[in-house]
Design an enzyme around this catalytic site. Structure first.
Site, PDB file in Angstrom:
ATOM      1  N   LYS A  13       0.834  -1.210   0.000  1.00 53.48           N
ATOM      2  CA  LYS A  13       0.000   0.000   0.000  1.00 53.48           C
ATOM      3  C   LYS A  13       0.874   1.268   0.000  1.00 53.48           C
ATOM      4  O   LYS A  13       0.624   2.199  -0.743  1.00 53.48           O
ATOM      5  CB  LYS A  13      -0.929   0.035   1.228  1.00 53.48           C
ATOM      6  CG  LYS A  13      -1.906  -1.125   1.305  1.00 53.48           C
ATOM      7  CD  LYS A  13      -2.899  -0.942   2.448  1.00 53.48           C
ATOM      8  CE  LYS A  13      -2.285  -0.966   3.838  1.00 53.48           C
ATOM      9  NZ  LYS A  13      -1.753  -2.262   4.259  1.00 53.48           N
ATOM     10  N   ARG A  88     -10.582   0.591   8.000  1.00 57.30           N
ATOM     11  CA  ARG A  88     -10.176  -0.778   8.277  1.00 57.30           C
ATOM     12  C   ARG A  88     -11.222  -1.538   9.082  1.00 57.30           C
ATOM     13  O   ARG A  88     -10.972  -2.663   9.489  1.00 57.30           O
ATOM     14  CB  ARG A  88      -8.893  -0.757   9.095  1.00 57.30           C
ATOM     15  CG  ARG A  88      -7.642  -0.983   8.269  1.00 57.30           C
ATOM     16  CD  ARG A  88      -6.513  -0.461   9.092  1.00 57.30           C
ATOM     17  NE  ARG A  88      -5.322  -1.232   9.040  1.00 57.30           N
ATOM     18  CZ  ARG A  88      -4.136  -0.716   8.717  1.00 57.30           C
ATOM     19  NH1 ARG A  88      -4.040   0.539   8.327  1.00 57.30           N
ATOM     20  NH2 ARG A  88      -3.049  -1.444   8.782  1.00 57.30           N
ATOM     21  N   ARG A 127      11.301  -5.986   5.278  1.00 53.48           N
ATOM     22  CA  ARG A 127      11.050  -4.552   5.047  1.00 53.48           C
ATOM     23  C   ARG A 127      11.915  -3.682   5.973  1.00 53.48           C
ATOM     24  O   ARG A 127      12.019  -3.940   7.172  1.00 53.48           O
ATOM     25  CB  ARG A 127       9.568  -4.265   5.296  1.00 53.48           C
ATOM     26  CG  ARG A 127       9.232  -2.786   5.201  1.00 53.48           C
ATOM     27  CD  ARG A 127       7.801  -2.542   4.876  1.00 53.48           C
ATOM     28  NE  ARG A 127       6.877  -2.844   5.966  1.00 53.48           N
ATOM     29  CZ  ARG A 127       5.559  -2.694   5.863  1.00 53.48           C
ATOM     30  NH1 ARG A 127       5.023  -2.275   4.737  1.00 53.48           N
ATOM     31  NH2 ARG A 127       4.772  -2.990   6.880  1.00 53.48           N
ATOM     32  N   ARG A 160      10.294  -1.844  11.411  1.00 52.97           N
ATOM     33  CA  ARG A 160       9.152  -1.502  12.265  1.00 52.97           C
ATOM     34  C   ARG A 160       8.960  -2.567  13.327  1.00 52.97           C
ATOM     35  O   ARG A 160       9.128  -3.746  13.062  1.00 52.97           O
ATOM     36  CB  ARG A 160       7.878  -1.403  11.401  1.00 52.97           C
ATOM     37  CG  ARG A 160       7.634  -0.029  10.856  1.00 52.97           C
ATOM     38  CD  ARG A 160       6.546  -0.014   9.827  1.00 52.97           C
ATOM     39  NE  ARG A 160       5.289  -0.601  10.282  1.00 52.97           N
ATOM     40  CZ  ARG A 160       4.156  -0.556   9.583  1.00 52.97           C
ATOM     41  NH1 ARG A 160       4.138   0.050   8.411  1.00 52.97           N
ATOM     42  NH2 ARG A 160       3.057  -1.099  10.023  1.00 52.97           N
ATOM     43  N   ARG A 171      -2.015  -9.176  12.830  1.00 55.35           N
ATOM     44  CA  ARG A 171      -2.501  -8.180  11.872  1.00 55.35           C
ATOM     45  C   ARG A 171      -3.380  -8.835  10.792  1.00 55.35           C
ATOM     46  O   ARG A 171      -4.355  -8.254  10.339  1.00 55.35           O
ATOM     47  CB  ARG A 171      -1.319  -7.432  11.237  1.00 55.35           C
ATOM     48  CG  ARG A 171      -0.636  -6.501  12.244  1.00 55.35           C
ATOM     49  CD  ARG A 171       0.790  -6.200  11.876  1.00 55.35           C
ATOM     50  NE  ARG A 171       0.942  -5.120  10.932  1.00 55.35           N
ATOM     51  CZ  ARG A 171       2.085  -4.829  10.304  1.00 55.35           C
ATOM     52  NH1 ARG A 171       3.158  -5.579  10.520  1.00 55.35           N
ATOM     53  NH2 ARG A 171       2.156  -3.826   9.478  1.00 55.35           N
TER      54      ARG A 171
HETATM   55  P1  AMP Z   1      -0.058   0.536   8.787  1.00 53.05           P
HETATM   56  O1  AMP Z   1       1.168   1.356   8.644  1.00 53.05           O
HETATM   57  O2  AMP Z   1      -1.155   0.991   7.854  1.00 53.05           O
HETATM   58  O3  AMP Z   1       0.218  -0.934   8.667  1.00 53.05           O
HETATM   59  O4  AMP Z   1      -0.611   0.775  10.273  1.00 53.05           O
HETATM   60  C1  AMP Z   1       0.159   0.444  11.393  1.00 53.05           C
HETATM   61  C2  AMP Z   1      -0.735   0.285  12.621  1.00 53.05           C
HETATM   62  O5  AMP Z   1      -1.400   1.532  12.869  1.00 53.05           O
HETATM   63  C3  AMP Z   1      -1.849  -0.733  12.486  1.00 53.05           C
HETATM   64  O6  AMP Z   1      -1.407  -2.066  12.761  1.00 53.05           O
HETATM   65  C4  AMP Z   1      -2.816  -0.215  13.525  1.00 53.05           C
HETATM   66  O7  AMP Z   1      -2.391  -0.517  14.846  1.00 53.05           O
HETATM   67  C5  AMP Z   1      -2.710   1.297  13.349  1.00 53.05           C
HETATM   68  N1  AMP Z   1      -3.669   1.772  12.326  1.00 53.05           N
HETATM   69  C6  AMP Z   1      -3.386   2.368  11.132  1.00 53.05           C
HETATM   70  N2  AMP Z   1      -4.503   2.679  10.463  1.00 53.05           N
HETATM   71  C7  AMP Z   1      -5.541   2.273  11.248  1.00 53.05           C
HETATM   72  C8  AMP Z   1      -6.957   2.311  11.118  1.00 53.05           C
HETATM   73  N3  AMP Z   1      -7.553   2.812  10.028  1.00 53.05           N
HETATM   74  N4  AMP Z   1      -7.694   1.797  12.132  1.00 53.05           N
HETATM   75  C9  AMP Z   1      -7.131   1.310  13.240  1.00 53.05           C
HETATM   76  N5  AMP Z   1      -5.805   1.212  13.419  1.00 53.05           N
HETATM   77  C10 AMP Z   1      -5.003   1.707  12.441  1.00 53.05           C
END
Ligand code: AMP
Length: 219
Positions: A13, A88, A127, A160, A171
């Site tokens: 993404k 999400r 990553r 990360r 996840r």
């Molecule tokens: P990402 O970088 O998109 O993988 O997001 C990293 C983490 O941020 C996720 O595993 C969630 O803990 C939190 N997060 C990001 N976007 C959302 C969302 N729309 N709803 C809830 N948690 C989020």
């Protein structure tokens, strides 16, 4: 164009969003990046979000939705936006419908990146991200010229905390239980478009461009 990009962790993404944002001139809004910034700066929101993020769990809707609503009202979203990692959950999706209709900026398309689990595991564990500029590398598929150093800005690369196999499992469960219903929500509205994101990045982006260019022509 008002675009959503969805897909499990490691689907690409972030990488695709950078390409889309620059070619179609829409701001890239990543809720994950916004949370990481808040955690880095120890803001009250960051302190609340941190424990969920480190466990690989979704942050509660109440903390996410207001943050997104504020962001979408900014002037730079007037000609479109690219939401990465939001919505999400169904609660977030129905809220997004309300907030975007209030500001007359409804979602045009939801791009759904599909990838097999074995590919996700390989991508996630390899990553590496630049602490400074956020550029994304991979130890095998896209290594930096000097190990641990960003090719773009010379910053330090890091892994990360949630990019481990254990966290990926959590996840993925969150994705299946909470996010897959969101895909059906957009399928019912006729705006979900599926992309085979197991291909090399240039092919994935080529497929995305076909979808977005077709949409643009029809507007
Ligand atoms: P990402 O970088 O998109 O993988 O997001 C990293 C983490 O941020 C996720 O595993 C969630 O803990 C939190 N997060 C990001 N976007 C959302 C969302 N729309 N709803 C809830 N948690 C989020």
């Amino acid at each position: 164009m008002n675009i959503l990009i969805m897909g499990p962790a490691g689907a690409g993404k972030g990488t695709m969003s950078k390409e889309i944002s620059s070619k179609y001139n829409v701001p890239h809004i990543s809720t994950g990046d916004m949370f990481r910034e808040n955690v880095k700066n120890n803001t009250p929101l960051g302190l609340k979000a941190k424990e969920y993020m480190e466990a690989g769990l979704l942050v509660p809707d109440s903390l996410v939705n207001d943050m997104v609503e504020d962001r979408l009202q900014r002037e730079d979203c007037a000609n479109g936006y690219l939401l990465d990692g939001f919505p999400r959950s169904l609660g977030q999706a129905t809220d997004l419908t309300k907030m975007t209709s209030k500001i007359s900026r409804p979602v045009d398309v939801a791009l759904v990146l599909n990838v097999e689990l074995s590919v996700l595991e390989e991508r996630i564990t390899g990553r590496r991200i630049c602490k400074n500029c956020g550029a994304i590398f991979h130890t095998k598929n896209h290594p930096s010229s000097v190990e641990g150093v960003c090719d773009v800005c010379g910053g330090e690369l890091m892994q990360r905390k949630d990019d481990t196999l254990e966290q990926l499992k959590v996840r993925m469960d969150e994705y299946t239980n909470q996010t897959e219903p969101v895909i059906h929500y957009y399928e019912e509205q006729g705006i979900a478009n599926f992309v085979d994101a197991g291909q090399p990045a240039d092919k994935v982006f080529a497929d995305i461009q076909v979808i977005l260019d077709t949409l643009k022509k029809g507007k």
